[in-house]
Design a protein around this motif. Sequence first.
Motif, short mmCIF file in Angstrom:
data_model
loop_
_atom_site.label_atom_id
_atom_site.label_comp_id
_atom_site.label_asym_id
_atom_site.label_seq_id
_atom_site.Cartn_x
_atom_site.Cartn_y
_atom_site.Cartn_z
N SER A 29 0.84 -1.20 0.00
CA SER A 29 0.00 0.00 0.00
C SER A 29 0.87 1.25 0.00
CB SER A 29 -0.90 0.01 1.24
OG SER A 29 -1.37 1.31 1.52
N PRO A 30 0.70 2.16 -0.95
CA PRO A 30 1.49 3.40 -0.97
C PRO A 30 1.36 4.22 0.31
CG PRO A 30 0.41 3.08 -3.08
CD PRO A 30 -0.14 2.03 -2.15
N ILE A 31 0.14 4.30 0.85
CA ILE A 31 -0.05 5.12 2.04
C ILE A 31 0.65 4.52 3.24
CG2 ILE A 31 -2.25 4.03 2.70
CD1 ILE A 31 -3.20 6.73 3.67
N TYR A 32 0.68 3.19 3.32
CA TYR A 32 1.36 2.55 4.45
C TYR A 32 2.88 2.63 4.27
CZ TYR A 32 1.88 -0.38 8.53
OH TYR A 32 2.19 -0.84 9.79
N SER A 33 3.36 2.51 3.05
CA SER A 33 4.78 2.67 2.80
C SER A 33 5.25 4.07 3.18
CB SER A 33 5.10 2.39 1.33
OG SER A 33 4.88 1.03 1.03
N LYS A 34 4.42 5.06 2.91
CA LYS A 34 4.73 6.45 3.29
C LYS A 34 4.82 6.57 4.81
CE LYS A 34 2.98 11.19 2.62
NZ LYS A 34 2.58 11.55 4.00
N TYR A 35 3.90 5.93 5.50
CA TYR A 35 3.91 5.94 6.96
C TYR A 35 5.19 5.30 7.50
CZ TYR A 35 2.86 4.38 11.70
OH TYR A 35 2.93 4.12 13.03
N THR A 36 5.58 4.16 6.92
CA THR A 36 6.78 3.46 7.36
C THR A 36 8.02 4.34 7.17
OG1 THR A 36 5.81 1.31 6.81
CG2 THR A 36 8.21 1.40 7.01
N ARG A 37 8.07 5.04 6.05
CA ARG A 37 9.21 5.93 5.79
C ARG A 37 9.24 7.08 6.79
NH1 ARG A 37 12.70 7.39 1.68
NH2 ARG A 37 13.21 9.60 1.58
N GLU A 38 8.09 7.70 7.05
CA GLU A 38 8.03 8.82 7.99
C GLU A 38 8.40 8.39 9.40
OE1 GLU A 38 4.06 10.17 7.42
OE2 GLU A 38 4.55 11.40 5.66
N LEU A 39 7.94 7.21 9.81
CA LEU A 39 8.30 6.69 11.12
C LEU A 39 9.80 6.45 11.21
CD1 LEU A 39 7.86 5.27 13.87
CD2 LEU A 39 7.31 3.18 12.59
N SER A 40 10.38 5.86 10.18
CA SER A 40 11.82 5.60 10.17
C SER A 40 12.62 6.89 10.29
CB SER A 40 12.21 4.85 8.89
OG SER A 40 11.55 3.60 8.81
N LEU A 41 12.23 7.89 9.52
CA LEU A 41 12.94 9.17 9.57
C LEU A 41 12.82 9.82 10.95
CD1 LEU A 41 12.02 10.62 6.07
CD2 LEU A 41 14.30 9.92 6.84
N ARG A 42 11.64 9.72 11.54
CA ARG A 42 11.43 10.31 12.87
C ARG A 42 12.36 9.65 13.91
NH1 ARG A 42 6.35 9.54 13.23
NH2 ARG A 42 6.15 7.92 14.82
N LEU A 43 12.45 8.34 13.89
CA LEU A 43 13.30 7.64 14.84
C LEU A 43 14.78 7.91 14.57
CD1 LEU A 43 11.42 4.22 15.06
CD2 LEU A 43 11.54 5.98 16.83
N ILE A 44 15.14 7.98 13.30
CA ILE A 44 16.53 8.27 12.95
C ILE A 44 16.95 9.63 13.49
CG2 ILE A 44 18.06 8.84 11.02
CD1 ILE A 44 16.59 6.61 9.43
N GLU A 45 16.10 10.63 13.29
CA GLU A 45 16.43 11.98 13.74
C GLU A 45 16.40 12.09 15.26
OE1 GLU A 45 17.57 14.45 11.90
OE2 GLU A 45 17.50 13.00 10.25
N ARG A 46 15.43 11.48 15.89
CA ARG A 46 15.27 11.61 17.35
C ARG A 46 16.41 10.95 18.10
NH1 ARG A 46 9.42 10.19 19.20
NH2 ARG A 46 9.06 12.24 18.26
N TYR A 47 16.92 9.82 17.59
CA TYR A 47 17.93 9.06 18.33
C TYR A 47 19.24 8.91 17.55
CZ TYR A 47 13.93 8.10 21.26
OH TYR A 47 12.83 8.24 22.08
N ASP A 48 19.43 9.73 16.53
CA ASP A 48 20.67 9.73 15.74
C ASP A 48 21.04 8.31 15.30
OD1 ASP A 48 22.87 10.75 14.41
OD2 ASP A 48 24.16 10.64 16.19
N LEU A 49 20.09 7.64 14.68
CA LEU A 49 20.29 6.25 14.25
C LEU A 49 20.94 6.24 12.86
CD1 LEU A 49 16.90 4.76 15.47
CD2 LEU A 49 19.15 4.52 16.55
N ARG A 50 22.20 6.52 12.85
CA ARG A 50 22.98 6.52 11.61
C ARG A 50 24.22 5.66 11.84
NH1 ARG A 50 20.91 11.65 12.27
NH2 ARG A 50 19.65 12.42 10.51
N GLY A 51 24.36 4.64 11.00
CA GLY A 51 25.47 3.72 11.19
C GLY A 51 25.33 2.90 12.45
#
Length: 393
Positions: free
Chosen positions: A80-102
């Motif tokens: 589902s495009p709408i659910y894929s969009k949600y998954t991407r937004e959630l991932s970006l939010r967690l990456i930014e909030r907790y510096d999940l890089r590498g």
Amino acid sequence: MTDAAAICYLCKSDQTYDFFELPPLPTQDGVMCGSQKEAYQVTTGSIRLRFCRNCGYVGNEGHEPEKVAFDDYDFSNHQSPIYSKYTRELSLRLIERYDLRGKSIVDIGCGEGEFLRTICGLGGNQGVGIDPGFDNSAPARQGGLVIKFLREYYGARHSQLQADLIASRHLISLPNDPLGFLRLIASNLRQQPDAILYLETPNVRYTFTEHNIWNVVYEHRSWYAQETLAYMLQLAGFDVLNTDLCWNGAYLSMEAKLAPQARIAQLPSPESLADLGKTVANVARDVRVLMEQHLKRTEGIKASGKKCIAWGSGAAAVTYFNLFDLSREVPYIVDINSKRQGKYLPGSGQQIVAPEFIQAFQPELLIITNATYEREILEQVHSLGVYPEVWTL
């Protein structure tokens, strides 16, 4: 003497009462059937929800864990495009909030791994997905990412896994002992006290205030409000860092990390419990009215003689079509999940078909089983040149 059967699973209070029941339904909405005969013979179980006035925990007291297994399960929404969009937004939010890089990500109950692939791809992370019901071994699916999938249940042996983030989405509602599950995670993270735990689960307030009763399914042993999930995390030895409502309020999410020292878990406030109690108190009455309304609508479908088809073979479809007998009037259910196509809905036996099927079938009435996807579904239906009357549950 207190009735032991009335003791709250979570806080051990006897301030509980049953507030809602459904007749026997298929015990698994994530397992479609290979034939109509098999669909008619699936295991069923009763749903009897109990509310605790002391901590707000809602549990299905009709739940029998031996009737549910996850070795062959499919709940994927990533097509589902709408659910894929949600998954991407959630991932970006967690990456930014907790510096999940590498960093290292562990996903418990990862399904087909789309969340894990997304958060690893966007953050340059490495990941491990754990799920007994999915075979994610095909190298082509990894797309060059450093990801490993383990087709097994999560256990004490996974304490050796490095985890900067350990995610468990839509799993905490399923175990017969969810507090024990959280304590297992806490034990496994003793050597990684800075690891972040991310949980996501249906929001009990939304489910009942929005009368989203079709999503009440047997697999869910537990239902949570934010304050109750926070209390359970504290009992398991975590400090809650952040809580959100997501997916238009239908889900709640919580981020936590191990508490640096033992502390007493704080019960939800009397005010929040009173508010939740009011929601629960209205459920039986509201659902009775809702069921009467839908019985009239289904009788209208039967009387109309219209060619009908449904779209969406998820939890709501399983519950709805097992409560209301429309198997003759609605013989097919469309689903974009290719793994479900050609199979049959448990209990009611509708055949699951691909979207293109409606071009030949030419339905006069389309029943959309999940309102969240209504716009996306209608765009696809109209792109196929079909313009039926629409009824959304």
